[in-house]
Every structure is written in C-alpha cells, then in structure tokens.
Design a protein around this motif. Structure first.
Motif, PDB file in Angstrom:
ATOM      1  N   HIS A 192       0.772  -1.240   0.000  1.00  0.00           N
ATOM      2  CA  HIS A 192       0.000   0.000   0.000  1.00  0.00           C
ATOM      3  C   HIS A 192       0.806   1.294   0.000  1.00  0.00           C
ATOM      4  CE1 HIS A 192      -4.261  -1.144   0.117  1.00  0.00           C
ATOM      5  NE2 HIS A 192      -3.849  -2.245   0.703  1.00  0.00           N
ATOM      6  N   CYS A 208      -7.219  -1.070  12.811  1.00  0.00           N
ATOM      7  CA  CYS A 208      -8.477  -0.483  12.330  1.00  0.00           C
ATOM      8  C   CYS A 208      -9.125  -1.323  11.230  1.00  0.00           C
ATOM      9  CB  CYS A 208      -8.217   0.922  11.797  1.00  0.00           C
ATOM     10  SG  CYS A 208      -7.671   2.077  13.077  1.00  0.00           S
ATOM     11  N   HIS A 209      -8.294  -1.992  10.412  1.00  0.00           N
ATOM     12  CA  HIS A 209      -8.810  -2.767   9.277  1.00  0.00           C
ATOM     13  C   HIS A 209      -8.573  -4.253   9.485  1.00  0.00           C
ATOM     14  CE1 HIS A 209      -9.134   0.787   6.602  1.00  0.00           C
ATOM     15  NE2 HIS A 209      -7.972   1.174   7.068  1.00  0.00           N
ATOM     16  N   HIS A 214     -14.913  -0.265   4.156  1.00  0.00           N
ATOM     17  CA  HIS A 214     -13.464  -0.266   3.975  1.00  0.00           C
ATOM     18  C   HIS A 214     -12.761  -1.264   4.890  1.00  0.00           C
ATOM     19  CE1 HIS A 214     -13.953   3.412   1.634  1.00  0.00           C
ATOM     20  NE2 HIS A 214     -14.637   3.918   2.630  1.00  0.00           N
ATOM     21  N   LEU A 265     -15.805   3.634  14.937  1.00  0.00           N
ATOM     22  CA  LEU A 265     -14.394   3.223  15.006  1.00  0.00           C
ATOM     23  C   LEU A 265     -13.602   4.216  15.859  1.00  0.00           C
ATOM     24  CD1 LEU A 265     -12.091   1.291  13.840  1.00  0.00           C
ATOM     25  CD2 LEU A 265     -11.628   3.199  12.294  1.00  0.00           C
ATOM     26  N   LEU A 271     -13.236  -2.001   7.809  1.00  0.00           N
ATOM     27  CA  LEU A 271     -13.020  -1.503   9.181  1.00  0.00           C
ATOM     28  C   LEU A 271     -13.534  -2.523  10.198  1.00  0.00           C
ATOM     29  CD1 LEU A 271     -14.030   2.242   8.710  1.00  0.00           C
ATOM     30  CD2 LEU A 271     -11.726   1.257   8.797  1.00  0.00           C
ATOM     31  N   GLN A 298     -18.322   2.950  10.792  1.00  0.00           N
ATOM     32  CA  GLN A 298     -18.393   4.374  11.123  1.00  0.00           C
ATOM     33  C   GLN A 298     -19.815   4.892  10.968  1.00  0.00           C
ATOM     34  OE1 GLN A 298     -15.790   5.489  12.651  1.00  0.00           O
ATOM     35  NE2 GLN A 298     -14.438   6.511  11.206  1.00  0.00           N
ATOM     36  N   VAL A 319      -0.863   1.209  17.522  1.00  0.00           N
ATOM     37  CA  VAL A 319      -1.941   1.250  16.528  1.00  0.00           C
ATOM     38  C   VAL A 319      -1.309   1.033  15.152  1.00  0.00           C
ATOM     39  CG1 VAL A 319      -3.713   2.690  15.458  1.00  0.00           C
ATOM     40  CG2 VAL A 319      -3.299   2.856  17.933  1.00  0.00           C
ATOM     41  N   GLN A 320      -1.710  -0.037  14.492  1.00  0.00           N
ATOM     42  CA  GLN A 320      -1.201  -0.373  13.156  1.00  0.00           C
ATOM     43  C   GLN A 320      -2.370  -0.359  12.176  1.00  0.00           C
ATOM     44  OE1 GLN A 320       1.997  -0.557  13.168  1.00  0.00           O
ATOM     45  NE2 GLN A 320       2.736  -1.600  15.006  1.00  0.00           N
ATOM     46  N   GLY A 330      -4.872   4.818  -0.092  1.00  0.00           N
ATOM     47  CA  GLY A 330      -6.272   5.106  -0.412  1.00  0.00           C
ATOM     48  C   GLY A 330      -6.859   4.223  -1.494  1.00  0.00           C
ATOM     49  N   GLY A 331      -6.182   3.151  -1.860  1.00  0.00           N
ATOM     50  CA  GLY A 331      -6.716   2.278  -2.897  1.00  0.00           C
ATOM     51  C   GLY A 331      -6.543   2.879  -4.286  1.00  0.00           C
ATOM     52  N   ASP A 366      -8.464   4.629  -6.069  1.00  0.00           N
ATOM     53  CA  ASP A 366      -9.036   5.956  -6.263  1.00  0.00           C
ATOM     54  C   ASP A 366      -7.997   7.048  -6.068  1.00  0.00           C
ATOM     55  OD1 ASP A 366     -11.337   4.564  -6.390  1.00  0.00           O
ATOM     56  OD2 ASP A 366     -12.075   5.156  -4.407  1.00  0.00           O
ATOM     57  N   LEU A 409       0.389   6.397  12.675  1.00  0.00           N
ATOM     58  CA  LEU A 409       0.566   4.965  12.447  1.00  0.00           C
ATOM     59  C   LEU A 409       1.746   4.458  13.282  1.00  0.00           C
ATOM     60  CD1 LEU A 409      -0.559   2.742  10.552  1.00  0.00           C
ATOM     61  CD2 LEU A 409       1.355   3.266   9.035  1.00  0.00           C
TER      62      LEU A 409
HETATM   63  C1  HEC Z   1      -6.974   4.782  13.106  1.00  0.00           C
HETATM   64  C2  HEC Z   1      -7.587   3.873  12.183  1.00  0.00           C
HETATM   65  C3  HEC Z   1      -6.923   3.608  10.854  1.00  0.00           C
HETATM   66  C4  HEC Z   1      -5.621   3.241  10.632  1.00  0.00           C
HETATM   67  C5  HEC Z   1      -4.496   3.065  11.643  1.00  0.00           C
HETATM   68  C6  HEC Z   1      -5.513   3.016   9.202  1.00  0.00           C
HETATM   69  N1  HEC Z   1      -6.707   3.257   8.592  1.00  0.00           N
HETATM   70 FE1  HEC Z   1      -7.153   3.003   6.629  1.00  0.00          FE
HETATM   71  N2  HEC Z   1      -8.994   3.793   6.914  1.00  0.00           N
HETATM   72  C7  HEC Z   1      -9.518   4.152   8.127  1.00  0.00           C
HETATM   73  C8  HEC Z   1     -10.850   4.710   7.918  1.00  0.00           C
HETATM   74  C9  HEC Z   1     -11.765   5.226   8.999  1.00  0.00           C
HETATM   75  C10 HEC Z   1     -11.097   4.663   6.526  1.00  0.00           C
HETATM   76  C11 HEC Z   1     -12.325   5.184   5.785  1.00  0.00           C
HETATM   77  C12 HEC Z   1     -11.927   6.541   5.285  1.00  0.00           C
HETATM   78  C13 HEC Z   1     -13.024   7.312   4.641  1.00  0.00           C
HETATM   79  O1  HEC Z   1     -14.157   6.853   4.607  1.00  0.00           O
HETATM   80  O2  HEC Z   1     -12.714   8.425   4.152  1.00  0.00           O
HETATM   81  C14 HEC Z   1      -9.908   4.067   5.934  1.00  0.00           C
HETATM   82  C15 HEC Z   1      -9.764   3.833   4.561  1.00  0.00           C
HETATM   83  C16 HEC Z   1      -8.728   3.094   4.008  1.00  0.00           C
HETATM   84  C17 HEC Z   1      -8.666   2.634   2.645  1.00  0.00           C
HETATM   85  C18 HEC Z   1      -9.747   2.844   1.591  1.00  0.00           C
HETATM   86  C19 HEC Z   1      -9.667   4.200   1.012  1.00  0.00           C
HETATM   87  C20 HEC Z   1     -10.688   4.408  -0.065  1.00  0.00           C
HETATM   88  O3  HEC Z   1     -10.957   5.586  -0.346  1.00  0.00           O
HETATM   89  O4  HEC Z   1     -11.219   3.434  -0.602  1.00  0.00           O
HETATM   90  C21 HEC Z   1      -7.502   1.954   2.495  1.00  0.00           C
HETATM   91  C22 HEC Z   1      -7.000   1.277   1.242  1.00  0.00           C
HETATM   92  C23 HEC Z   1      -6.820   2.006   3.773  1.00  0.00           C
HETATM   93  N3  HEC Z   1      -7.591   2.705   4.666  1.00  0.00           N
HETATM   94  C24 HEC Z   1      -5.597   1.410   4.026  1.00  0.00           C
HETATM   95  C25 HEC Z   1      -4.874   1.591   5.197  1.00  0.00           C
HETATM   96  C26 HEC Z   1      -3.490   1.174   5.376  1.00  0.00           C
HETATM   97  C27 HEC Z   1      -2.668   0.456   4.335  1.00  0.00           C
HETATM   98  C28 HEC Z   1      -3.123   1.541   6.621  1.00  0.00           C
HETATM   99  C29 HEC Z   1      -1.764   1.444   7.249  1.00  0.00           C
HETATM  100  C30 HEC Z   1      -0.656   2.013   6.440  1.00  0.00           C
HETATM  101  C31 HEC Z   1      -4.288   2.153   7.254  1.00  0.00           C
HETATM  102  N4  HEC Z   1      -5.310   2.179   6.352  1.00  0.00           N
HETATM  103  C32 HEC Z   1      -4.337   2.599   8.578  1.00  0.00           C
HETATM  104  C33 HEC Z   1      -8.911   4.001   9.358  1.00  0.00           C
HETATM  105  C34 HEC Z   1      -7.603   3.648   9.569  1.00  0.00           C
END
Ligand code: HEC
Ligand code: HEC
Ligand code: HEC
Ligand code: HEC
Length: 227
Positions: free
Chosen positions: A106, A191-192, A204, A220, A206, A210, A186-187, A128-129, A131, A149
C-alpha cells in the motif's frame, strides 16, 4: 517430579510467548477474505490460483521476508517515510510491526504481484486504494497525512483518560483493543481486517463501522477516543 517441573516451565514459556506475541484479529464483519479486494486468486498473474499465498506461504522459500514472521511471502518496501507529527510536537517513528506488511503493497512502491519470488508488473496500490492519485491524499513515503501509524496506545488511568482502557474496551467483534494492537501500537490492522470482505457493509474493511445506521456514528474513532 522432574517431569512436572518441565511441564510447568513449558507452560510458563508458552504463557510468555503469548504475551510477547499478541494474537487476535478476529474478523471484522465475519465475511472472510474470499471475493474481497485481497482475494487475488483469479488474477492472471496468480498461476497458483490460491488466496493466502500472495501474502503467506507454509514453508520458507529462503527469502529474507520470511523472517518477518507470519509466514510472510510478499516483498516489502524499503521506503523511509515522512511521519505524522502529533499536536504536542512529537514526531511519530517509522512504521513497524504488521504495518510494514500492509505497506508491502500500500505505499505504491512494490508490485502487488511481487510475491513467491516473481513480479510480472501488475501495478501498485496506495493507502487510499485505486481511487487515490499519488501526491493527492497520501503520496508514497508520506504518512504525515494519515492517522498516526505505529503509534503507542498510551493509556494511563486518570492521566490519559481521553483514550478508552485498551484492556477492557471492545474493538467491534475483534476482542479488546489490546488484542488488535501490535507491539502495543496502533497499526493498519488495528483499524482494518485484511481478511474481510468490504462488500458486506461497505466500510473499507473496518473492524467497527463508522455509520450510524450500522451501530454508532464514528463508531471506530469512538472505540479508542473518549470524546
Ligand atoms: C486509526 C484507524 C486507521 C488506521 C491506523 C488506518 N486506517 Fe485506513 N482507513 C480508516 C478509515 C476510517 C477509513 C475510511 C476513510 C473514509 O471513509 O474516508 C480508511 C480507509 C482506508 C482505505 C480505503 C480508502 C478508499 O478511499 O477506498 C484503504 C485502502 C486504507 N484505509 C488502508 C490503510 C493502510 C494500508 C493503513 C496502514 C498504512 C491504514 N489504512 C491505517 C482508518 C484507519
Ligand atoms: C493481502 C495479504 C493477505 C492475504 C491474502 C492473507 N493474509 Fe493473513 N495476514 C495478512 C497480514 C498483513 C497479517 C498481519 C495483520 C493481521 O493479523 O491482521 C495477517 C495475519 C494472519 C494470521 C495471524 C493473525 C490472525 O489473524 O490470526 C493468520 C493465521 C493469517 N493471516 C492467515 C491467513 C489465511 C489462512 C489466508 C488465506 C485464506 C490469509 N491469511 C490471507 C495478510 C494477508
Ligand atoms: C498483496 C498486496 C496487498 C497487501 C499485502 C495488502 N493489501 Fe490492501 N489492497 C490491495 C489491493 C490491490 C487493493 C484493491 C485496491 C482497489 O481496488 O482500490 C487493496 C484494498 C484495500 C482496502 C480497501 C478495500 C475497499 O474496497 O474499501 C483496504 C482498507 C486495505 N486494502 C487494507 C489493507 C491492510 C490494512 C493491509 C494489511 C493488514 C493490506 N491492505 C495489505 C493490496 C494489498
Ligand atoms: C485503535 C485506536 C484508535 C482508533 C480506532 C482511532 N484512533 Fe486516533 N489516535 C489513537 C492514538 C493511540 C493516537 C496517538 C495519541 C497520542 O499519543 O497523542 C491517536 C491520535 C489521533 C489524533 C491526533 C492527535 C494529535 O496529537 O495530533 C487525532 C486527531 C485522532 N487520533 C483522531 C481519530 C479519528 C477521527 C479516528 C476515527 C477515524 C481515530 N482517531 C481512530 C488511537 C486511535
């Protein structure tokens, strides 16, 4: 007598092992990984047609990445990241633990199909995938524009009571918050749930939704932050 002592020592050792390597990671929605964004079994580059193998392999193929634990089988990133600076001025350290495994794909620097010692050039993915445009929300190597992170979950009753007690506060259906921390931090996987299918509740992957209609608005965030 001696045998009993040995058993006791073995039990103690097993206990210590469990403490130093926290497990948990039950499923977010419970739907499992099949058919999700992380099921690459039907990709043309995946001639093995397996799900788990892109990330885990049962026996070491003499690659350094196996030493990361969890039978890891995907090449990792060598990037040095710009990290988040907390409001009090403290800079968060470089990502570690299981976050390194997520960033193996990622951070946009390593091919999705760079596994099993092969790489056919199938492309990369960002935090962010698909997108996400590089440089838009989070550029490769820039973790300063995402939730802190690999940050220690600091909880001292009466002192840091803006955070919920990680030992007694549930993280959705994944056990307590402590169960989904790695190295006490927190990694991404806190959250995921990478082994889940987002198509079930569109959250996503989670661990806690949310959406108000799926439980609690910002559920969350409120699992950890006492706001
Ligand atoms: C504290 C919680 C948290 C942590 C830690 C976190 N995320 Fe997320 N992540 C979220 C939330 C909440 C969303 C939804 C965001 C939104 O709806 O805008 C999200 C969305 C995403 C998405 C989807 C984005 C999209 O627009 O489709 C991806 C991929 C992602 N996270 C990957 C990761 C990766 C890889 C890591 C570590 C490097 C990470 N996340 C760490 C909470 C977290
Ligand atoms: C896209 C990569 C990816 C795929 C595919 C994947 N995993 Fe994982 N797995 C991870 C990561 C990253 C972790 C560490 C973070 C965590 O535990 O959530 C992990 C952790 C684990 C763990 C240890 C922690 C736990 O959850 O119990 C087991 C066991 C596991 N995976 C089994 C599997 C199996 C079985 C499959 C196939 C059905 C699979 N994984 C598919 C990335 C993956
Ligand atoms: C083998 C490469 C690989 C690994 C390892 C990996 N991912 Fe992904 N992930 C992807 C790809 C590819 C997508 C699909 C991106 C898309 O289609 O937008 C994705 C999608 C996601 C999404 C978005 C799902 C959605 O549609 O909302 C989240 C969240 C996510 N990953 C989190 C994680 C987390 C957390 C980890 C580590 C525990 C991880 N990923 C490990 C490759 C990987
Ligand atoms: C798994 C627990 C957890 C979850 C879930 C979580 N956070 Fe955090 N958050 C933390 C920790 C730990 C810190 C670092 C706190 C510290 O050391 O000051 C933090 C830091 C922050 C900060 C930065 C504080 C600063 O000093 O700069 C904000 C803002 C924040 N979180 C908001 C959110 C929001 C919004 C969500 C939901 C999208 C969320 N958090 C989800 C644990 C969590």
């Amino acid at each position: 007598m001696k045998k009993l002592t040995l058993i006791a020592v073995a039990a103690l050792a097993a206990g210590a092992l469990m403490l130093s390597a926290p497990t948990a990671y039950a499923t977010g929605s419970g739907a499992g990984i099949a058919g999700s964004s992380h099921d690459f079994s039907t990709e043309t580059w995946n001639t093995r047609e397996e799900i788990c193998r892109t990330c885990h392999v049962p026996h070491d193929h003499q690659r350094d990445i196996y030493q990361l634990g969890l039978l890891w089988n995907h090449s990792t990133s060598t990037a040095t990241y710009t990290t988040y600076t907390l409001d009090d001025g403290t800079a968060v350290g470089q990502p570690d633990g299981t976050s390194k495994l997520c960033l193996a794909c990622h951070d946009g620097t390593v091919g999705i199909d760079d596994w099993d010692g092969q790489n056919t050039g199938a492309g990369t993915v960002f935090i962010g995938g698909d997108d996400q445009v590089p440089g838009n929300i989070t550029a490769p190597n820039d973790l300063s524009r995402t939730h802190p992170l690999s940050v220690v979950y600091d909880y001292v009753p009466g002192v840091t009571d803006e955070m919920n007690d990680p030992a007694t506060t549930p993280m959705g259906t994944s056990g307590m918050i402590n169960d989904v921390l790695d190295l006490g931090k927190v990694q991404c996987s806190t959250c995921h749930d990478v082994h889940d299918n987002e198509s079930v509740n569109a959250t996503h992957l989670l661990r806690v939704s949310q959406k108000a209609s799926q439980g609690q608005a910002s559920g969350l965030c409120l699992s950890c932050h006492n706001k």
